[in-house]
Design a protein around this motif. Structure first.
Motif, PDB file in Angstrom:
ATOM      1  N   UNK A 408      78.356  53.126  20.349  1.00  0.00           N
ATOM      2  CA  UNK A 408      77.221  52.180  20.550  1.00  0.00           C
ATOM      3  C   UNK A 408      76.321  52.259  19.244  1.00  0.00           C
ATOM      4  N   UNK A 409      77.039  51.899  18.270  1.00  0.00           N
ATOM      5  CA  UNK A 409      76.519  51.797  16.814  1.00  0.00           C
ATOM      6  C   UNK A 409      76.369  50.358  16.574  1.00  0.00           C
ATOM      7  N   UNK A 410      76.588  49.492  17.529  1.00  0.00           N
ATOM      8  CA  UNK A 410      76.498  48.081  17.385  1.00  0.00           C
ATOM      9  C   UNK A 410      75.603  47.494  18.366  1.00  0.00           C
ATOM     10  N   UNK A 411      74.891  46.605  18.066  1.00  0.00           N
ATOM     11  CA  UNK A 411      74.112  45.683  19.011  1.00  0.00           C
ATOM     12  C   UNK A 411      74.555  44.092  18.874  1.00  0.00           C
ATOM     13  N   UNK A 412      74.682  43.609  19.984  1.00  0.00           N
ATOM     14  CA  UNK A 412      75.241  42.212  19.947  1.00  0.00           C
ATOM     15  C   UNK A 412      74.061  41.366  21.060  1.00  0.00           C
ATOM     16  N   UNK A 413      73.573  40.348  20.204  1.00  0.00           N
ATOM     17  CA  UNK A 413      72.522  39.475  20.966  1.00  0.00           C
ATOM     18  C   UNK A 413      73.220  38.848  22.183  1.00  0.00           C
ATOM     19  N   UNK A 414      72.350  39.013  23.108  1.00  0.00           N
ATOM     20  CA  UNK A 414      72.607  38.304  24.311  1.00  0.00           C
ATOM     21  C   UNK A 414      73.000  36.889  24.249  1.00  0.00           C
ATOM     22  N   UNK A 415      72.588  36.043  23.107  1.00  0.00           N
ATOM     23  CA  UNK A 415      72.877  34.750  22.920  1.00  0.00           C
ATOM     24  C   UNK A 415      74.503  34.554  22.537  1.00  0.00           C
ATOM     25  N   UNK A 416      75.034  35.581  21.935  1.00  0.00           N
ATOM     26  CA  UNK A 416      76.151  35.531  21.294  1.00  0.00           C
ATOM     27  C   UNK A 416      77.491  35.493  22.382  1.00  0.00           C
ATOM     28  N   UNK A 417      77.569  34.884  23.259  1.00  0.00           N
ATOM     29  CA  UNK A 417      78.452  35.042  24.523  1.00  0.00           C
ATOM     30  C   UNK A 417      80.039  34.635  23.915  1.00  0.00           C
ATOM     31  N   UNK A 418      79.995  33.862  22.856  1.00  0.00           N
ATOM     32  CA  UNK A 418      81.504  33.786  22.549  1.00  0.00           C
ATOM     33  C   UNK A 418      81.967  35.002  21.862  1.00  0.00           C
ATOM     34  N   UNK A 419      81.423  35.670  21.129  1.00  0.00           N
ATOM     35  CA  UNK A 419      81.856  36.915  20.413  1.00  0.00           C
ATOM     36  C   UNK A 419      82.054  37.869  21.682  1.00  0.00           C
ATOM     37  N   UNK A 420      81.099  38.047  22.629  1.00  0.00           N
ATOM     38  CA  UNK A 420      81.269  39.050  23.652  1.00  0.00           C
ATOM     39  C   UNK A 420      82.640  38.574  24.388  1.00  0.00           C
TER      40      UNK A 420
END
Length: 465
Positions: A408-420
């Motif tokens: 959990x050293x990374x944070x992915x913004x909720x807007x980046x659904x394609x990456x998720x």
């Protein structure tokens, strides 16, 4: 035989012709002019009781009650409200796309609708209907058998064809679509299209749409979501307006086609979000398990901090791949994704302008070394870019990025659904790399390059992590 059991059969079972269906035109006369559902029944949708449904089962009011209501898990299922929406969509739009939860009965409804349109009037008279299934021949056979099973009579046709009063309905496995090219179909139905192999997805869509200027067929794409970057996700984003879009998550069927107990049990599966809640890739991946990715998703400020270390990773388009850009910033030992975008079939000039603008905001720019032209173009504008060999460093990039997500050293913004979606769906191939035969992983590659830059870069970066 028990008289109650006999009466509860669909009416058509008590009217079997002595000849085959193809040879006995009078057999089909009972369907002529009949509505799909009777008015009284359709107005009530799913609110009628099973006892009332059995009563309708004995009448000739409509196509559905002549052939019999669908049964699932021993229960009769009348027309539900979400199925009424599908019927209304068909009446208003010739080209439709449905992304659905599994088990809603949409395929059954579609097959019945096409059978009814073949029998009730002349809209499909002497026409040819095409159904595209997955690549196995048994899928094509099975879907035709489901239509034949509505009518308890022998059909003297091969197992991928059914003739309904002059209308020829034929199923084609997705890897044998050349046989469709010479046809002018009245409808094309693509069943579970997101599960066709990638090249066959494009071929199925191209073939379906090529007939629009000719016979203008009804076109349906219906599927449960599979992997990100596939046909369904592309249809989601398609702004051409060709398709009317309908989304049916599991919630529309709770208390109707599903019991609450069935849904509670299904929720225990890792694939629940994909199979029932229209989320691409959930429960599929093993590099970045979806629960670990979910733990890294949150909202935060997307602006780049001037004092923070930052990197822009670029994976240019090649062949059928997308042009992917991921921007990342390091702050307080955490890597924040600040940009994650991909572009299908972009012009090189447009991408050069876009990357040039992004590059001005980031401390370091990484570009796949397989595209030296972009690096030279950036340098000609006074912007430096470091080449990264995605091919030789891929194994290390995969390990480093998966470990960063796990910790959990990374944070992915909720807007980046394609990456998720791409991260959650990524699976190892036999070389320990992300398997890209079925999955579009361009954003994933750029993401891994950016993480690798910080986690395996200079001593400064390692120390700050």
């Amino acid at each position: 035989m028990d008289i109650t059991e006999e009466l509860n059969k669909p009416l058509i079972l008590r009217k079997q012709p002595t000849k085959t269906a193809d040879a006995n035109a009078s057999y089909w006369a009972v369907f002529r002019g009949k509505p799909f559902y009777c008015q009284e029944y359709a107005a009530k949708y799913y609110k009628i009781t099973e006892e009332q449904a059995e009563k309708f089962q004995l009448s000739e009011c409509c196509f559905t009650h002549i052939v019999g209501l669908p049964r699932k898990n021993g229960r009769l299922h009348p027309l539900y409200d979400y199925e009424g929406w599908i019927v209304e969509d068909e009446e208003k739009h010739r080209h439709r796309y449905i992304l659905k939860a599994t088990g809603l009965g949409v395929t059954e409804l579609k097959l019945r609708r096409y059978a009814w349109k073949s029998l009730s009037n002349n809209r499909f008279a002497n026409g040819h209907g095409c159904i595209v299934t997955g690549p196995r021949i048994d899928l094509a056979i099975d879907i035709i058998n489901r239509i034949k099973a509505l009518f308890p009579v022998p059909f003297p046709t091969k197992n991928t064809i059914v003739n309904l009063n002059g209308v020829k309905i034929e199923a084609f496995p997705s890897h044998h679509l050349d046989a469709m090219r010479g046809l002018n179909p009245v409808f094309v139905y693509n069943d579970e299209a997101d599960f066709f192999p990638p090249k066959e997805q494009e071929n199925a869509r191209a073939l379906s749409e090529r007939y629009i200027p000719k016979s203008n067929p009804e076109i349906d794409f219906v599927s449960t979501p599979n992997l990100p970057g596939g046909l369904c996700e592309r249809l989601d984003k398609d702004q051409s307006g060709i398709y009317h879009k309908r989304y049916l998550p599991y919630k529309v069927g709770v208390g109707k086609i599903y019991t609450r107990q069935e849904i509670a049990k299904a929720m225990k599966s890792p694939a629940f979000e994909r199979e029932y809640n229209l989320r691409y890739g959930y429960g599929v991946g093993n590099i970045f398990p979806y629960k670990l990715v979910d733990a890294c998703i949150e909202e935060y400020d997307l602006a780049i901090q001037d004092s923070a270390a930052s990197v822009l990773a670029v994976d240019p388009a090649f062949g059928s791949s997308d042009f992917a850009i991921v921007g990342m910033e390091q702050a307080n030992g955490i890597l924040y994704v600040k940009e994650a975008s991909q572009y299908a079939r972009p012009s090189p000039a447009a991408m050069l302008e876009l990357v040039s603008e992004f590059a001005k905001r980031y401390e370091t720019v990484l570009v796949d070394s397989a595209h030296p032209g972009l690096i030279r173009d950036l340098e000609s504008r006074g912007l430096s870019a470091q080449p990264v060999n995605f091919r030789t460093e891929l194994s290390d990039m995969t390990i480093v990025a998966s470990q960063a997500v796990k910790e959990r050293k990374v944070r992915i913004h909720t807007a980046f659904t394609d990456l998720q979606y791409q991260l959650k769906a990524a699976v190892f191939n036999d070389r320990g790399h992300p398997d890209k035969r079925k999955l579009s992983f361009d954003l994933g590659d750029a993401f891994m390059a950016a993480v690798h830059h910080f986690r395996s870069g200079s001593e400064l970066h390692v120390a700050r992590i």
